[in-house]
Design an enzyme around this catalytic site. Structure first.
Site, PDB file in Angstrom:
ATOM      1  CG  ASP A 407      -1.826   1.171   1.301  1.00 13.84           C
ATOM      2  OD1 ASP A 407      -2.679   1.296   0.407  1.00 13.84           O
ATOM      3  OD2 ASP A 407      -1.697   1.984   2.234  1.00 13.84           O
ATOM      4  CD  GLU A 460      -2.531   2.465  -3.332  1.00 14.27           C
ATOM      5  OE1 GLU A 460      -3.554   3.136  -3.445  1.00 14.27           O
ATOM      6  OE2 GLU A 460      -1.815   2.496  -2.315  1.00 14.27           O
TER       7      GLU A 460
END
Length: 727
Positions: A407, A460
């Site tokens: 993330d 990401e």
């Protein structure tokens, strides 16, 4: 005092107040020259005796030194011994003395910790059930190099920080203690005094393998791994399933709000409901929003504090292992979102863990995210890198997870991420790149590839950072795949336009192919697009209800035929009207409506066709696997391209008509003469469409078009995508 002691007043006072920093120097069995004695800190005890560990005979009576809670007595012979403690209420406890045991961590552990290369960190630090000299108990260890004193507290000692102070091991800065008699399931924390001696709030274990459910914040002693895996065949074969030429389709899920069904949502429920659903829908993987322990459910797991512990919300760690095993048995992989970028500042967590900025930067310009009110890991500190890499490996190795979606990578790569001028510190070269974070990501990916071949890492990353999926040997970050945020943004922006204006936004579809092969991409329609007032996917679509459904089906048709792996957040597959709410569930009653069932059936068929047609996945990451046929028909908002597999694989022609006007007798040149079978039509009646199409197949005609000697004369349904296979 009721007896003479060799302790000086200062030492006795420190023991009584819980500030003495070297407990093994004064507690346990010692010899002061006049004979051996035993000393223990047991506040509240009514009486204490030492008994022979074999015979049970009393070998010492320990008397309290005043009202300090410190007991001491001369011992006659026996070693080993046990302490027999009488507590108020007639409770008697007999236990081995924690301070009768020698050094716990071995030289190899200390060496690896010192080198910051202990990738099995949870086996050394944290709470580990073990046996020492035939005595069962729990060995505790925690890294707190700047602490003045550390004790372990829990239900077993009434959370009294005076009772179980720990020994520090230099130079590693690790504190350790073996507490006899403890078993799995015990709650615990670490009571730390900072460098100035002041007590901090009790801290949860950074390397805990289990934790109590929120709102509780204690760590829980996890038992030895007992789950018996049955997925050997899957683990042996999964590397090929993850190659760039393989079909990958991720079903992104927040387990707590997927389906409640009037039951407790846990891993067993997920085995029963989620695994077969994902398999039936044709998804190759379930991707879970973070399941590491996190204090605030409203963060969806993106502010974790227990990077080694599956959240207690859904059951014990072995149940999570059972879930992964069940998914593998059903032919479905499991990816978990993993958050090494930042952590919340809850007082029981990592923030200023030993009274100093241990895991984070001291300077808030480097160490604090104002957007998220979280602390940023100090990636330049080797011990922090070791901690994070060991966490990632723990999920991959201990739980057989097939991949980690990392993330917020963009926030790690740039020192000025979401910061104004003057709010960030340049690197030592004067630039904005976070060189330490880059080094960490490269190190992490290199270790994963070496230790867990077949597992994948997915970034990401929302910027144009070059080489995210390039190998570390070539200067890249070393990820296997990257989310294509540009494709997501441009495509959704295009789809949100009223069709009458789409001709002015034609590049929203074509521009992505300029860079589509610069990385190995995943095309994400993720949870981020259906929260915070953004609305559901279907509510982003323009037009009346019929057109909204047609547009959504066309979006999915484009996505599944476009180069790149696929990711869809739960609820999108049934065209859920409502925006995602983490306190609710997917709007399953909507599938009583044929329009919603049609979208669900389309997603299932798209997954099936994507996997079955080599041209749609084998050269997903290669420019040679894609060929524009029509990219410039702005007036009609028509796109056409061919997907190519390896030599001998049938080509697939994809045609999109992004207006509500059917276009009949639309001629498109193709390189292969003969029959082209219509393998997908998002306007099909079975999906809720108007059933405009080509009756299942079209024969070429010897009419030159688009530089080819033969062509197809097609009917293009409104707001729809069709795909035809040669042969």
């Amino acid at each position: 005092m009721t007896m003479t002691t060799t302790l000086d007043r200062t030492t006795l006072d420190q023991l009584a107040r819980g500030t003495h920093a070297d407990p093994f120097a004064v507690l346990g069995r010692h010899d002061d020259g006049d004979g051996p004695y035993i000393r223990a800190v047991l506040p509240g005890a009514e009486s204490v005796e030492a008994v022979d560990a074999t015979s049970g005979a009393v070998v010492a009576t320990l008397e309290e030194l005043g009202d300090t809670g410190v007991f001491e007595g001369a011992v006659r012979g026996a070693d080993p011994y046990r302490l027999k403690i009488r507590w108020p209420g007639g409770i008697t406890q007999e236990t081995a003395d924690p301070y009768s045991f020698g050094l716990l961590l071995g030289e190899l552990d200390l060496h690896l910790l010192g080198e910051s290369r202990h990738f099995e960190l949870a086996s050394a630090l944290g709470a580990n059930v073990t046996s020492i000299d035939g005595v069962e108990g729990v060995r505790f260890a925690v890294w707190a190099p700047n602490a003045k004193r550390v004790a372990v507290v829990g239900d077993f000692n009434s959370w009294d920080r005076r009772r179980h102070p720990m020994r520090v091991r230099f130079p590693a800065g690790v504190w350790e203690l073996f507490v006899p008699g403890l078993k799995a399931g015990e709650r615990y924390k670490f009571a730390i005094n900072g460098p100035d001696g002041a007590p901090l709030a009790d801290k949860a274990d950074p390397v805990a393998k289990s934790a109590e459910s929120a709102p509780g914040t204690a760590s829980v002693v996890a038992g030895p791994q007992t789950y018996s895996w049955t997925d050997e065949a899957w683990m042996q074969a999964r590397a090929k399933k993850h190659e760039p030429d393989a079909p990958l389709s991720f079903y992104e899920v927040h387990l707590g709000s997927w389906l409640k069904d009037g039951r407790q949502v846990d891993w067993n429920f997920a085995i029963e409901k989620l695994v077969p659903y994902a398999a039936q829908m044709g998804f190759t993987h379930i991707e879970l929003l973070p399941v590491a322990e996190h204090p605030f459910g409203g963060s969806w797991g993106y502010q974790p504090l227990g990077l080694f512990a599956p959240t207690g919300r859904y059951g014990p760690p072995d149940d999570f292992a059972k879930f992964v095993d069940a998914a593998h048995a059903a032919g479905v992989g499991v990816v978990v979102d993993w958050v090494p970028a930042h952590f919340p500042t809850d007082p029981h967590g990592l923030y200023r863990f030993d009274g100093t900025p241990l895991y984070e930067h001291a300077d808030p310009r480097e160490g604090f995210h104002t957007d998220w009110n979280t602390a940023i890991y100090n990636f330049g500190r080797r011990e922090v890198q070791n901690f994070l890499i060991a966490s990632g490996l723990h999920w991959l190795e201990r739980f057989h997870v097939d991949g980690l979606r990392v993330d917020a990578v963009a926030s790690m790569l740039y020192r000025d991420y979401s910061r104004k001028e003057g709010e960030w510190v340049p690197n030592h070269l004067g630039g904005r790149e976070n060189l330490e974070a880059i080094g960490f990501l490269q190190h992490f990916n290199a270790v994963v590839r070496e230790r867990v071949p077949g597992a994948i890492t997915i970034a990401e990353e929302s910027t144009a950072w070059p080489g995210v999926t390039r190998s570390t040997s070539e200067g890249g970050l070393g990820f296997h795949y990257k989310w294509n945020m540009g494709w997501m943004h441009d495509t959704l922006n295009y789809m949100e336009q009223n069709p009458i204006y789409r001709s002015y936004n034609h590049d929203g579809i074509t521009f992505g192919l300029v860079y589509a092969f610069s990385e190995k991409f995943v095309l994400p329609l993720s949870h981020d697009e259906v929260v915070h007032g953004k609305g559901s996917l279907i509510n982003k679509m323009p037009g009346d209800t019929w057109q909204k459904f047609a547009n959504l089906r066309a979006l999915y048709g484009l996505m599944w035929s476009h180069p790149g792996k696929k990711l869809l957040f739960m609820g999108g597959e049934i065209a859920q009207w409502r925006e995602w709410n983490h306190d609710g569930q997917v709007d399953w009653p909507s599938i009583d409506d044929p329009a919603h069932v049609g979208v669900q059936r389309l997603v299932r068929d798209l997954n099936r066709i994507y996997a079955a047609e080599p041209a749609l996945h084998r050269r997903d990451c290669e420019e040679s696997g894609f060929h524009w046929v029509i990219g410039d028909d702005r007036a009609n908002s028509v796109f056409a391209f061919r997907r190519l597999g390896n030599e001998g694989d049938p080509q697939v022609l994809v045609v999109a008509n992004m207006t509500p006007v059917p276009r009949h007798e639309y001629r498109i040149g193709v390189p292969v003469a003969g029959r082209w079978s219509e393998i997908i039509n998002t306007d099909s009646g079975i999906y809720g469409g108007s059933n405009v199409g080509n009756s299942g197949a079209v024969e070429t005609a010897p009419v030159e078009s688009h530089g080819e000697a033969q062509s197809l004369l097609l009917s293009l349904p409104p707001l729809a995508v069709i795909a035809l296979r040669a042969g």
